[in-house]
Design a protein around this motif. Structure first.
Motif, mmCIF file in Angstrom:
data_model
loop_
_atom_site.group_PDB
_atom_site.id
_atom_site.type_symbol
_atom_site.label_atom_id
_atom_site.label_comp_id
_atom_site.label_asym_id
_atom_site.label_seq_id
_atom_site.Cartn_x
_atom_site.Cartn_y
_atom_site.Cartn_z
ATOM 1 N N PHE A 164 0.823 -1.207 0.000
ATOM 2 C CA PHE A 164 0.000 0.000 0.000
ATOM 3 C C PHE A 164 0.863 1.265 0.000
ATOM 4 N N SER A 165 2.001 1.195 0.667
ATOM 5 C CA SER A 165 2.876 2.375 0.733
ATOM 6 C C SER A 165 3.543 2.664 -0.610
ATOM 7 N N GLN A 166 3.625 1.641 -1.487
ATOM 8 C CA GLN A 166 4.281 1.819 -2.785
ATOM 9 C C GLN A 166 3.361 2.429 -3.842
ATOM 10 N N PHE A 167 2.045 2.355 -3.607
ATOM 11 C CA PHE A 167 1.090 2.946 -4.548
ATOM 12 C C PHE A 167 1.031 4.449 -4.288
ATOM 13 N N SER A 168 1.790 5.210 -5.046
ATOM 14 C CA SER A 168 1.827 6.667 -4.905
ATOM 15 C C SER A 168 1.002 7.274 -6.030
ATOM 16 N N LEU A 169 -0.131 7.860 -5.664
ATOM 17 C CA LEU A 169 -1.106 8.309 -6.659
ATOM 18 C C LEU A 169 -1.140 9.829 -6.781
ATOM 19 N N LEU A 170 -1.178 10.280 -8.024
ATOM 20 C CA LEU A 170 -1.241 11.711 -8.325
ATOM 21 C C LEU A 170 -2.683 12.195 -8.349
ATOM 22 N N ASN A 171 -2.881 13.481 -8.058
ATOM 23 C CA ASN A 171 -4.174 14.093 -8.344
ATOM 24 C C ASN A 171 -3.984 15.128 -9.447
ATOM 25 N N ASP A 231 -2.211 6.801 3.199
ATOM 26 C CA ASP A 231 -2.635 8.158 3.564
ATOM 27 C C ASP A 231 -3.997 8.496 2.967
ATOM 28 N N ILE A 232 -4.230 8.048 1.727
ATOM 29 C CA ILE A 232 -5.508 8.343 1.062
ATOM 30 C C ILE A 232 -6.673 7.755 1.849
#
Length: 563
Positions: free
Chosen positions: A217-224, A234-235
């Motif tokens: 989960f920590s590796q999924f870094s999502l842009l907005n 965090d999301i």
């Protein structure tokens, strides 16, 4: 990855609401192109999606599928985070977990483990049998002694002999118990050593699995849309604390506790669900943001056979799921002008009062009106009647209809009437009949004209309010149906099949799932956006309601026509 789209169609001003949409002409054109490249009869079904984008003034689309495949087909956007690399961190640690699974399964299936289980069982059964026999001998000997005492005078010598016999038999029983207890303890100890191994391996597996999931989960870094980044941890934490009252209360309660071991419970309650970040929508938006494309609109569709428990129609469009996608998309769409909040929450809606007295009312609810207030400020049957009876009564909602379903509802005007009506519903003394419209394709299913559907239901925890069929843990749901025949409906006066539905239970979405599921009628109700295809409305209507008036004891019968 970018597929040019040559079509003359208006470009939407705002990005569509992925949770409630009708695909625009651009999305339909992109979907048509994608579907032409997919297998005609796939063995397994999968969710696919398209995202219309503007690339330096050029219109085109991106395509994606949900989940990850080791040998990814060409032309699809990549995963947000590819954790399936053969020698990557995930695969290495997944192999460790798989090894533990193998060790556990191997020991549980081993002759040593089976022999230890059987040995304990055999000794316990043998001990029970031998001890029962000795108790029977004791009881028989006692019965003979008692009989002898009643029949004649016994000498002191005979009396002492009787005492010695009784003491001997008791001592023999005690010695036998001790002997078998030692054997049972030894067998238990042998089995426990093996079970301790299994327990330790399971504990290690759980620890490794939790750590791997947390890492993933920590590796999924999502842009907005603003170019900001957040990982899944965090999301979901921020979304849950803002939107989930139950989780917020739990966190507040545990945070106030002096026991810091509860911190783990807080973390678990805020974790994303398994598979989060792997649906079409985040994959499409992530790639668009990374490439600097401007998102225009998106649509998702199911292709192939439905999963065993879920309702999915081949080729039908579906909204984004609430459990996995909503927290992510609420983050990713920040900075993008969307249609998510453009609908008014205070649309004027009215209800038709069919019957009303001092104790209850029967109303005709229109499609699109809530029965009871939700999280929004949208009007409901409850709020409308509360305003109507202001200063007189408080509405007591005896039963409900889905927001999309129209038809008859009975509402109590005081607590005692409410309880009396509830009792009638509980004891199946209330007669209800619904009418639904199915597409003409229903005739191709060759279903009986009359039938009974028994499919147990359970909520889809990752996509509420959707329901699933669950033959193991689901709650009983029973519907009787009768096919009436062809009829006309809607603004365009189209043909449909009219059926009557008699629910014997009252599960959420029961009639909708029983119609749509392949083990039911295998045909979604027209206009069912959750389990079928969108139309001007959901063509499901509560047309008949019959009950006994709690005060007058009169039979009350009401009918309403599906318009």
């Amino acid at each position: 990855m970018f597929h040019p789209l040559d079509i003359k169609a208006p470009i939407p001003v705002r990005f569509n609401n992925p949770f409630d949409y009708e695909p625009d002409a651009l999305c339909r054109a992109a979907v048509k192109e994608l579907q032409s490249k997919l297998p005609v009869n796939p063995i397994e079904g999968k969710m696919y999606g398209v995202l219309i984008v503007m690339n330096k003034g050029r219109l085109g689309y991106l395509q994606a599928y949900s989940g990850q495949i080791e040998n990814e087909p060409e032309g699809f956007v990549p995963a947000v985070f590819d954790y399936l690399q053969p020698n990557g961190y995930f695969k290495i640690h997944e192999a460790e977990i798989s090894s533990l699974n193998h060790m556990i399964a191997q020991l549980q299936a081993s002759e040593e483990y089976k022999e230890a289980q059987q040995q304990l069982k055999d000794i316990q059964q043998e001990a029970q049998k031998v001890l029962d026999e000795k108790r029977n001998v004791m009881q028989a000997a006692k019965a003979l002694r008692d009989k002898r005492r009643k029949e004649a005078f016994i000498s002191e010598q005979e009396h002492n002999e009787m005492i010695r016999q009784s003491q001997f038999l008791k001592a023999e029983l005690h010695r036998t118990k001790l002997t078998y207890n030692e054997q049972i303890d030894a067998a238990k100890q042998r089995l426990q050593l093996l079970q301790d191994k299994i327990t330790a391996w399971k504990r290690e597996r759980k620890l490794k699995s939790d750590r791997l999931q947390y890492w993933l989960f920590s590796q999924f870094s999502l842009l907005n849309a603003r170019g900001e980044r957040k990982n899944l941890l965090d999301i979901f934490r921020d979304y849950y604390l803002l939107n989930s009252a139950a989780r917020t209360r739990m966190v507040q309660k545990l945070s106030a506790s002096a026991d810091k071991t509860e911190d783990k419970n807080i973390s678990i309650s805020l974790l994303p669900p398994s598979g989060a970040g792997e649906c079409c929508e985040p994959k499409l938006l992530q790639y668009a943001f990374l490439q600097g494309y401007k998102p225009i609109s998106m649509a998702m569709f199911w292709w192939g056979p439905a999963p065993k428990n879920e309702v999915r129609q081949h080729g039908s469009y579906y909204p984004a799921c609430n459990g996995k996608c909503k927290p992510i998309l609420m983050w990713m769409l920040e900075g993008l002008e969307t249609n998510c909040d453009t609908a008014s929450n205070n649309t004027e809606q009215t209800i038709e009062i069919i019957y009303e007295d001092s104790y209850l009312a029967v109303i005709n609810k229109p499609s699109g009106l809530l029965s009871v207030p939700g999280k929004s400020e949208k009007p409901s049957v409850y709020s409308i009647l509360k305003e109507r009876w202001k200063g007189e009564n408080e509405p007591f909602m005896v039963h409900r209809l889905d927001m999309s379903t129209s038809g008859l509802l009975v509402i109590a005007r005081n607590l005692s009437v409410y309880k009396a009506l509830q009792k009638q519903f509980l004891h199946h003394e209330v007669s209800k009949r619904y009418v639904a419209l199915l597409p003409l394709s229903f005739l191709e299913k060759h279903k009986p004209t009359d039938g009974r559907i028994t499919l147990p239901l359970t909520p889809d925890v990752n996509d509420r309010p959707r329901q699933m069929v669950d033959h193991i843990n689901g709650k009983s749901a029973i519907t009787e149906y009768h096919v009436v025949g062809k009829t006309k409906y809607g603004k365009d006066n189209q043909e449909a099949i009219k059926i009557q539905l008699h629910p014997q239970t009252g599960r959420t979405h029961q009639l909708r799932v029983h119609c749509a599921h392949k083990e039911g009628l295998d045909t979604p109700i027209i206009g069912d956006t959750l389990y079928g295809k969108r139309d001007e409305r959901l063509w499901l209507h509560a047309e008949h309601l019959e009950f006994t008036h709690p005060i007058t004891a009169k039979d009350m019968s009401f009918d309403s026509t599906l318009l």
